[in-house]
Design a protein around this motif. Structure first.
Motif, mmCIF file in Angstrom:
data_model
loop_
_atom_site.group_PDB
_atom_site.id
_atom_site.type_symbol
_atom_site.label_atom_id
_atom_site.label_comp_id
_atom_site.label_asym_id
_atom_site.label_seq_id
_atom_site.Cartn_x
_atom_site.Cartn_y
_atom_site.Cartn_z
ATOM 1 N N ASN A 14 0.677 -1.050 0.041
ATOM 2 C CA ASN A 14 -0.178 0.263 0.038
ATOM 3 C C ASN A 14 0.541 1.197 0.071
ATOM 4 O OD1 ASN A 14 -3.070 -0.304 0.927
ATOM 5 N ND2 ASN A 14 -2.044 -2.024 1.799
ATOM 6 N N VAL A 15 1.759 1.395 -0.016
ATOM 7 C CA VAL A 15 2.595 2.297 -0.351
ATOM 8 C C VAL A 15 3.617 2.327 -1.632
ATOM 9 C CG1 VAL A 15 3.384 2.805 2.060
ATOM 10 C CG2 VAL A 15 4.813 0.958 0.548
ATOM 11 N N SER A 34 9.316 7.391 3.123
ATOM 12 C CA SER A 34 9.665 8.287 2.529
ATOM 13 C C SER A 34 9.261 7.024 1.499
ATOM 14 C CB SER A 34 10.900 8.941 2.576
ATOM 15 O OG SER A 34 11.797 9.670 2.895
ATOM 16 N N TYR A 35 8.430 8.377 0.177
ATOM 17 C CA TYR A 35 8.596 7.511 -1.205
ATOM 18 C C TYR A 35 7.750 9.188 -2.283
ATOM 19 C CZ TYR A 35 4.137 9.644 0.683
ATOM 20 O OH TYR A 35 3.618 11.447 0.736
ATOM 21 N N ALA A 36 8.337 8.214 -3.320
ATOM 22 C CA ALA A 36 8.742 9.421 -4.241
ATOM 23 C C ALA A 36 6.991 9.494 -4.800
ATOM 24 C CB ALA A 36 9.412 7.635 -5.523
ATOM 25 N N ASP A 37 6.733 8.903 -4.868
ATOM 26 C CA ASP A 37 5.498 9.151 -5.711
ATOM 27 C C ASP A 37 4.066 8.694 -5.096
ATOM 28 O OD1 ASP A 37 3.484 10.061 -7.238
ATOM 29 O OD2 ASP A 37 3.716 7.563 -8.514
ATOM 30 N N ILE A 41 0.688 6.157 -2.776
ATOM 31 C CA ILE A 41 -0.147 5.918 -1.290
ATOM 32 C C ILE A 41 -1.148 5.158 -0.856
ATOM 33 C CG2 ILE A 41 0.210 6.065 1.463
ATOM 34 C CD1 ILE A 41 3.097 5.990 -0.320
ATOM 35 N N ASN A 42 -1.822 4.349 -0.473
ATOM 36 C CA ASN A 42 -3.238 3.938 -0.346
ATOM 37 C C ASN A 42 -3.684 4.487 1.877
ATOM 38 O OD1 ASN A 42 -5.722 3.344 0.780
ATOM 39 N ND2 ASN A 42 -5.364 1.407 -0.810
#
Length: 463
Positions: A14-15, A34-37, A41-42
């Motif tokens: 979900n990430v 930390s994420y790029a897009d 993310i749900n």
């Protein structure tokens, strides 16, 4: 696989999968991803997981609230996801929102201090117990028991540069052992013995770096930039052993020669500043010093004020500057932490409440680092609440002419004996101190609570 394996698998899904993750860390209660897009993310699915006590989304980072078991969840997530440091470094992150200086400070420090909070809490609580036993239950301060209890505090605070070096290097995505190594050099017994007087003929100032944070942060920041440069010029065949050797041969001397003594140089001007305030502002000086006190501790310049307190006791027979300042500031830190814990109770956040209450108790007893680094510095409302409350408390203390008659480490609720006049046995200053403490606690608690409530109302309206 651990008990958080299934949870980790669902979080990973979900990430946006492994390719969307740019960094993974944890603090005392939260798994930080930390994420790029952000579109991948749900949040609803993650919130629905039974192990999740809530989520906080800040710019390009998802913070999943788990509780004290977060280290177990962190390592299970690493194992399940296969994520390793350095992966997806070139991923394009979502634009970061503009932040105030206080917001930037609040985001900077928690990842550094949260992993080491258990050591600070243990050291602070045990020192509070020792102080209580020495002051009120007749424990001999020179006894083996008292000395062993002091070791708990020393282990938690004297080696703080080592802990900070490790966690800060980890935050910068460096090899954590390099930051830890730098911290170890700063508190090395050989340096502290005074035999390290120069490097290549350049004099090294004799500074005590135990319990400090700024020198190791500056030094580790230098490691970060030097590491990026050396990666480009050192051949891969020898980079494993050449890069760390070259890095530390540069960073350690630079830290001892220039970066570390910054606190000492700053201390000189802080001393001038304190003298100026006392000479020109009268009763308004103490309130200002009380509000600034935690930052003196942060930069390690509080030690420079200790000789002033000793001189006051020797010449006047009492200390009406540094001791009241520390007393009011420390109690203010504890009161603000209680306000944060109270707001957690209102929000039914049992995880945060339990952690912060323990640090508040140590602060009220005179050991503020766990509460300040673990709670206050994460909330600009808390920093503002402390400033407001301690200015009010400091003004009351100044009007009373608050003073101590003996030197007391870690001023707080356990050091009221220092306000007793040894010549007359008068308890007048004890009562003044109690009134000042009550005003400080009330002012800090109310100011912080109002600021937190106002901030949450604004977020609710905006969201």
């Amino acid at each position: 696989m651990g008990k958080y394996a299934e949870f980790s698998q669902k979080v990973l899904e979900n990430v946006g999968g492994l390719d969307n993750i740019t960094f993974v860390a944890h603090c005392a209660t939260r798994l930080r991803i930390s994420y790029a897009d952000g579109s991948k993310i749900n949040e609803a699915a993650i919130k629905a997981l039974p192990e999740c006590a809530g989520i906080v989304k800040k710019a390009n980072q998802l913070q999943i609230i788990i509780g004290p078991q977060v280290p177990d969840a962190y390592y299970d997530f690493l194992e399940v996801s296969g994520w390793k440091e350095g992966m997806n470094e070139n991923a394009v992150n979502v634009p970061k929102e503009k932040k105030s200086i206080l917001d930037l400070i609040a985001d900077f420090f928690p990842p550094i201090f949260m992993p080491i909070m258990p050591a600070l809490v243990v050291g602070g609580m045990v020192l509070a117990i020792r102080t209580l036993c020495v002051n009120y239950f007749g424990l001999d301060v020179s006894s083996g028991t008292a000395q062993l209890l002091t070791c708990f505090f020393n282990a938690g605070f004297e080696f703080l540069p080592i802990y900070i070096g490790y966690s800060y290097a980890q935050k910068l995505k460096l090899q954590p052992i390099l930051g830890m190594f730098l911290g170890g050099c700063l508190v090395c017994s050989r340096y502290q013995s005074g035999v390290v007087t120069d490097f290549l003929g350049i004099p090294i100032e004799q500074v005590s770096y135990g319990s400090t944070i700024i020198p190791v942060i500056l030094g580790t920041t230098l490691i970060y930039f030097l590491d990026k440069y050396l990666k480009k010029i050192i051949p891969n065949a020898v980079i494993y052993f050449v890069k760390p050797v070259v890095t530390m041969l540069i960073v350690v001397p630079v830290t001892f020669l220039w970066l570390g003594p910054l606190g000492t140089w700053l201390s000189t001007y802080i001393g001038y500043f304190v003298t100026f305030l006392m000479d020109t502002l009268g009763v308004f000086a103490l309130p200002i010093l009380c509000a600034l006190c935690p930052y003196f501790v942060m930069f390690g310049v509080d030690k420079a004020l200790s000789p002033l307190g000793i001189e006051l006791l020797a010449t006047l027979g009492y200390n009406n500057i540094t001791a009241p300042q520390n007393f009011i500031s420390n109690i203010g830190v504890g009161a603000v932490a209680l306000a944060i814990a109270y707001s957690a109770v209102v929000r039914k956040d049992k995880v945060k409440r339990g952690m912060i209450v323990s640090t508040a108790i140590t602060a009220l007893c005179g050991v503020t680092e766990p509460a300040f680094y673990g709670s206050l510095i994460s909330f600009k409302e808390a920093l503002m609440g402390h400033a407001i409350g301690t200015v009010i408390g400091g003004f009351v203390g100044a009007l009373f002419g608050l003073r101590t008659y003996i030197s007391a480490s870690c001023p707080g609720f356990l050091t009221f004996l220092s306000f007793i006049n040894p010549e007359t046995g008068s308890l007048q200053m004890v009562w003044y101190a109690a009134i000042t403490a009550a005003v400080t606690v009330a002012a800090c608690f109310i100011a912080t609570s109002i600021l937190i409530k106002r901030s949450e109302s604004k977020k609710a309206i905006a969201g």
